[in-house]
Scaffold this motif. Structure first.
Motif, PDB file in Angstrom:
ATOM      1  N   VAL A   3       0.844  -1.191   0.000  1.00  0.00           N
ATOM      2  CA  VAL A   3       0.000   0.000   0.000  1.00  0.00           C
ATOM      3  C   VAL A   3       0.884   1.247   0.000  1.00  0.00           C
ATOM      4  O   VAL A   3       1.746   1.412   0.872  1.00  0.00           O
ATOM      5  N   THR A   4       0.675   2.096  -1.003  1.00  0.00           N
ATOM      6  CA  THR A   4       1.392   3.370  -1.115  1.00  0.00           C
ATOM      7  C   THR A   4       0.409   4.438  -1.579  1.00  0.00           C
ATOM      8  O   THR A   4      -0.712   4.135  -2.010  1.00  0.00           O
ATOM      9  N   ALA A   5       0.820   5.690  -1.497  1.00  0.00           N
ATOM     10  CA  ALA A   5       0.032   6.794  -2.034  1.00  0.00           C
ATOM     11  C   ALA A   5       0.453   7.037  -3.482  1.00  0.00           C
ATOM     12  O   ALA A   5       1.641   7.127  -3.782  1.00  0.00           O
ATOM     13  N   PHE A   6      -0.528   7.116  -4.384  1.00  0.00           N
ATOM     14  CA  PHE A   6      -0.205   7.338  -5.792  1.00  0.00           C
ATOM     15  C   PHE A   6      -1.342   8.068  -6.484  1.00  0.00           C
ATOM     16  O   PHE A   6      -2.471   8.124  -5.986  1.00  0.00           O
ATOM     17  N   GLY A   9     -11.699  10.483 -16.281  1.00  0.00           N
ATOM     18  CA  GLY A   9     -10.474  10.345 -15.509  1.00  0.00           C
ATOM     19  C   GLY A   9     -10.479  11.183 -14.247  1.00  0.00           C
ATOM     20  O   GLY A   9     -11.364  12.006 -13.996  1.00  0.00           O
ATOM     21  N   SER A  10      -9.433  10.982 -13.438  1.00  0.00           N
ATOM     22  CA  SER A  10      -9.272  11.730 -12.197  1.00  0.00           C
ATOM     23  C   SER A  10      -7.809  11.686 -11.800  1.00  0.00           C
ATOM     24  O   SER A  10      -7.106  10.706 -12.055  1.00  0.00           O
ATOM     25  N   SER A  11      -7.327  12.756 -11.165  1.00  0.00           N
ATOM     26  CA  SER A  11      -5.938  12.813 -10.706  1.00  0.00           C
ATOM     27  C   SER A  11      -5.859  12.839  -9.189  1.00  0.00           C
ATOM     28  O   SER A  11      -4.904  13.342  -8.625  1.00  0.00           O
ATOM     29  N   VAL A  12      -6.875  12.310  -8.507  1.00  0.00           N
ATOM     30  CA  VAL A  12      -6.882  12.310  -7.043  1.00  0.00           C
ATOM     31  C   VAL A  12      -5.823  11.338  -6.512  1.00  0.00           C
ATOM     32  O   VAL A  12      -5.490  10.346  -7.152  1.00  0.00           O
ATOM     33  N   ILE A  13      -5.269  11.615  -5.333  1.00  0.00           N
ATOM     34  CA  ILE A  13      -4.268  10.764  -4.693  1.00  0.00           C
ATOM     35  C   ILE A  13      -4.985   9.784  -3.768  1.00  0.00           C
ATOM     36  O   ILE A  13      -5.823  10.181  -2.942  1.00  0.00           O
ATOM     37  N   VAL A  14      -4.683   8.484  -3.876  1.00  0.00           N
ATOM     38  CA  VAL A  14      -5.322   7.452  -3.065  1.00  0.00           C
ATOM     39  C   VAL A  14      -4.261   6.600  -2.377  1.00  0.00           C
ATOM     40  O   VAL A  14      -3.094   6.581  -2.771  1.00  0.00           O
ATOM     41  N   GLU A  15      -4.687   5.887  -1.326  1.00  0.00           N
ATOM     42  CA  GLU A  15      -3.834   4.958  -0.591  1.00  0.00           C
ATOM     43  C   GLU A  15      -4.277   3.535  -0.918  1.00  0.00           C
ATOM     44  O   GLU A  15      -5.356   3.115  -0.506  1.00  0.00           O
ATOM     45  N   SER A  16      -3.447   2.783  -1.649  1.00  0.00           N
ATOM     46  CA  SER A  16      -3.814   1.420  -2.020  1.00  0.00           C
ATOM     47  C   SER A  16      -2.606   0.747  -2.649  1.00  0.00           C
ATOM     48  O   SER A  16      -1.533   1.346  -2.770  1.00  0.00           O
ATOM     49  N   LYS A  55      -2.070  10.958   0.596  1.00  0.00           N
ATOM     50  CA  LYS A  55      -1.227  12.133   0.391  1.00  0.00           C
ATOM     51  C   LYS A  55       0.145  11.669  -0.010  1.00  0.00           C
ATOM     52  O   LYS A  55       0.739  10.804   0.647  1.00  0.00           O
ATOM     53  N   LEU A  56       0.651  12.207  -1.125  1.00  0.00           N
ATOM     54  CA  LEU A  56       1.967  11.795  -1.614  1.00  0.00           C
ATOM     55  C   LEU A  56       3.043  12.201  -0.618  1.00  0.00           C
ATOM     56  O   LEU A  56       3.074  13.327  -0.122  1.00  0.00           O
ATOM     57  N   ARG A  57       3.920  11.247  -0.316  1.00  0.00           N
ATOM     58  CA  ARG A  57       5.024  11.522   0.585  1.00  0.00           C
ATOM     59  C   ARG A  57       6.183  12.100  -0.209  1.00  0.00           C
ATOM     60  O   ARG A  57       6.450  11.669  -1.326  1.00  0.00           O
ATOM     61  N   PRO A  58       6.910  13.083   0.339  1.00  0.00           N
ATOM     62  CA  PRO A  58       8.047  13.659  -0.390  1.00  0.00           C
ATOM     63  C   PRO A  58       9.131  12.630  -0.611  1.00  0.00           C
ATOM     64  O   PRO A  58       9.428  11.816   0.258  1.00  0.00           O
TER      65      PRO A  58
END
Length: 768
Positions: A468-471, A499-506, A617-620
């Motif tokens: 599981v990562t944010a992407f 389409g959508s450019s939302v950030i998800v955790e999966s 949320k994307l991690r730096p």
């Protein structure tokens, strides 16, 4: 046929408006010159006539000189304009000659295209075609459409002449698909030209259509085999009766007992398989089951040969999702022997007064037999429980076995893909190249079927752990939509995508698998209409949805469809499609990811499948420039020194053929000891080491390349190849700085990775 303009052929052309302007200018100058001559003559006449109020002779002469000078200037301007016109005409002649040469070259180029080619001008009138397009009309009574025909006239003529037998039109898709009178399928692709014209290509996709049909037939055969495996070994009479008293399922024992004249009772109403008398006797118990009560009772029945048997029947109601009665399960056991013993016992009691002592002894004997029968029944039930536990253990062992041996299953497939890739890079002629492409396509199908079997086994065995990562959803959804648009078009459906450019955790790969199974089901069960892939944002989650306009799903089947080998037959469909594993895999993956999956449907209108994914949320992280795949693929690998270590000689041979075809110098070995027998790993020059993770004698590729790099002054870049998809191994390979590629290896990705390593001198992470 009209000659295309030089602009259509990419050649500069003189503007016709310039010629018209020059002609008008010359006419104006000639008219003005004529007016000046008239004025000059009039003035001369007036001066010479000596009329009253005429100017002085010198003034008149002076005025005539001025007029003459103006005439001379206008004449020179006219001559200069004529010279410019001659120069323009010469340039126009050269341009026309160049345009004719370019037109001939264009004709030769489009004639060499394997697809049918048609060129229309900016008014959509036919300009040029190639011989492949003209050959389509050979089987019709009409001739090829003439030059100058409008595109609508060409289409009408194709339909009227019988050239087009079947058409799949999708307004928002990239092309249309036609079945021609010669039984060949072609796909039409339209591209606008710069000046507003239209280029139309007709590509032959008959082999793709035939391959798709073969895959469907294979899927149906596999589905039938699985159903037989499940039902043929059940000893009891088992059936499921719907609320309309229609038999929706039965095993072979049930079918053998209630089948009449060899006909299966499946799909028939109970009133048609039972006699009217028996049906009326069973009606009270069936009504109790349909009211929500479990019922168990004995019943005397007669078989097809007239044999009387006593059956112990159990009716268990089946409640739907909303608590309604969807039907009831039927379990029937033969208790004839026990019933006859009880009848004998009852008759013995009737004669008790006359033969008390005799009947007492008989009763004792019967009781002994009854106790023995009870003991035997208890022993039989114990054996059944043991057999059930043994079957469950065997099924779990099978599941873990399939999940564990995925490496061995993928080894020969990996070797076959490598050899096929090497063949595709050779030139054998069109027919042989088509055969090689067909083999490659078949390997893709085998890989897909094998992947499904291994995936369901791994999910059952619990060996798949989510990463599981944010992407960003954008690339994942765009790739899936692009992949399934062609599949939908082949089925005559319209695939819409939002389409959508939302950030998800999966886990991006597992989430993509859920969406692919949703889309596959939607396209498979939708005969006409459209399929929609889109997103709905909620407060803290995103709802990914797939809508279809299929036949819909009954409300009492909405939970059953997520079970293995469960499908809902479409109304009017000749046969069910698929193995019934797609939604079962979705259910298992959603449980692993803890994503809620839901479905809603209206019969006759369609269904919508949804999966709720939490926002992230994307991690730096450090920015890494993505390699330019096009430039990497164009790099030359000639002279690159590569060592291949794999315990399978066939894969070693396949790798050697592929790499040497790219100009590499290759050394293959089945182990570190085998490599050391051929050369000194600590001294010999090498650019990249390709190592299989699973080697013989409990060795692995990580330890092998560690030993190689430990003996050298500087480490060698490593590509680790494996069929192990666990996150632990993936993370371990990343920490070591190696490239990770999963089996079966795709040659294009391998070449891209080698080019990047050789250009940058460092390893890059990859999941193959």
């Amino acid at each position: 046929m009209p000659v295309p303009s030089s602009n259509q052929l990419g050649v500069p052309d003189t503007n016709p408006n310039d010629h018209a302007a020059l002609a008008r200018r010359i006419a104006e100058l000639e008219a003005e010159n004529a007016r000046l001559r008239k004025i000059r003559d009039a003035l001369i006449v007036r001066v010479e006539s000596g009329a009253a109020h005429k100017p002085a002779p010198y003034a008149a002469f002076e005025h005539s000189v001025v007029l003459a000078e103006q005439v001379r200037e206008r004449t020179e301007a006219l001559n200069q304009t004529m010279e410019e016109l001659k120069t323009s005409n010469k340039a126009l002649t050269r341009t026309r000659e160049e345009a004719e040469t370019s037109r001939q070259r264009l004709s030769d180029a489009i004639e060499s295209i394997a697809d049918g080619f048609v060129l229309f001008d900016h008014q959509h009138r036919l300009i040029q075609t190639n011989s492949r397009f003209r050959s389509y009309w050979r089987y019709t009574g009409e001739g090829v459409p003439p030059s100058g025909a409008h595109i609508d006239e060409v289409r009408q003529l194709a339909v009227a002449s019988g050239l087009i037998v079947e058409e799949h039109s999708e307004p928002d898709s990239e092309g249309e698909v036609f079945l021609l009178s010669n039984q060949r399928w072609v796909q039409m692709t339209e591209r606008p030209t710069r000046e507003g014209g239209l280029v139309v290509l007709y590509s032959d996709i008959t082999d793709i259509k035939n391959s798709e049909m073969a895959r469907r037939i294979a899927a149906l055969e596999e589905s039938e085999r699985w159903i037989r495996v499940v039902t043929d070994h059940v000893p009891a009479l088992i059936a499921y009766v719907g609320a309309d008293l229609t038999i929706q399922f039965c095993n072979q024992v049930y079918a053998a007992w209630y089948g009449r004249n060899g006909e299966s009772p499946l799909g028939k109403n109970l009133a048609s398989i039972h006699s009217p008398e028996m049906y009326q006797r069973l009606m009270p118990q069936m009504q109790e089951a349909l009211s929500g009560q479990s019922v168990t009772f004995e019943f005397e029945e007669f078989g097809e040969q007239g044999q009387a048997r006593y059956m112990l029947r159990s009716y268990v109601p089946n409640f739907g999702e909303r608590g309604e009665i969807a039907g009831f399960f039927v379990l029937i056991r033969d208790v004839t022997d026990r019933r006859r013993t009880a009848e004998a016992l009852e008759q013995a009691y009737d004669d008790l007064e006359c033969r008390v002592e005799e009947r007492t002894m008989a009763l004792t004997e019967l009781n002994t037999q009854l106790r023995q029968e009870i003991n035997e029944r208890n022993a039989a039930e114990a054996r059944l429980r043991d057999a059930k536990l043994e079957a469950e253990r065997a099924n779990l062992s099978k599941t873990k076995f399939l999940a564990a041996v995925s490496h061995d299953l993928l080894q020969p497939l990996n070797a076959a893909r490598l050899f096929t890739s090497a063949l595709q890079e050779q030139s054998f002629g069109p027919r042989a190249e088509d055969l090689v492409r067909s083999v490659s396509t078949s390997l893709d199908d085998v890989e897909g079927l094998l992947g499904t079997l291994v995936d369901i086994s791994k999910l059952d065995a619990g060996v798949i752990k989510p990463d599981v990562t944010a992407f960003d959803l954008r690339d994942l959804l765009n790739n899936i939509a692009r992949e399934f648009r062609q599949m939908a078009m082949a089925e005559g459906l319209q695939l819409d995508f939002v389409g959508s450019s939302v950030i998800v955790e999966s886990d991006s790969q597992l989430l993509a698998r859920i969406l692919r199974n949703f889309l596959t089901n939607a396209i498979r069960y939708t005969e006409e209409g459209r399929v929609l892939l889109g997103c709905r944002r909620e407060a803290d989650a995103v709802l990914l949805q797939v809508w279809d306009t299929g036949p819909g799903i009954p409300q009492n089947k909405l939970t059953e469809i997520f079970q293995e080998f469960k499908r809902v037959r479409k109304v009017g469909a000749s046969a069910d499609k698929g193995l019934g594993l797609g939604l079962a895999i979705v259910d298992k993956i959603s449980r692993i990811l803890k994503h809620e999956v839901s479905v809603s449907s209206i019969e006759g209108k369609g269904s919508v499948f949804s999966v709720r994914v939490p926002m992230g949320k994307l991690r730096p992280r450090l920015a890494v420039a993505a390699p330019d795949t096009h430039n990497l693929m164009n790099q030359d690998l000639s002279g690159a020194k590569i060592w291949v270590i794999d315990n399978d000689p066939a894969i070693c041979q396949g790798m050697q053929v592929v790499l040497e075809g790219w100009g590499c110098q290759v050394v293959t070995a089945v182990s570190l000891a085998d490599l050391e027998r051929q050369l000194d790993p600590s001294k010999c020059l090498v650019d990249v080491v390709l190592a299989d993770y699973h080697l013989d004698n409990d060795e692995n590729g990580v330890n092998t390349v560690t030993a190689i790099n430990g003996s050298r002054h500087s480490p060698v870049p490593v590509v680790m190849i494996t069929a192990n998809y666990t996150n632990e191994l993936k993370q371990h390979i990343r920490e070591l700085g190696y490239v990770l590629m999963n089996k079966p290896v795709k040659p294009l990705k391998l070449r891209s990775a080698l080019n990047h390593i050789l250009l940058s001198g460092t390893s890059v992470s990859s999941n193959g």
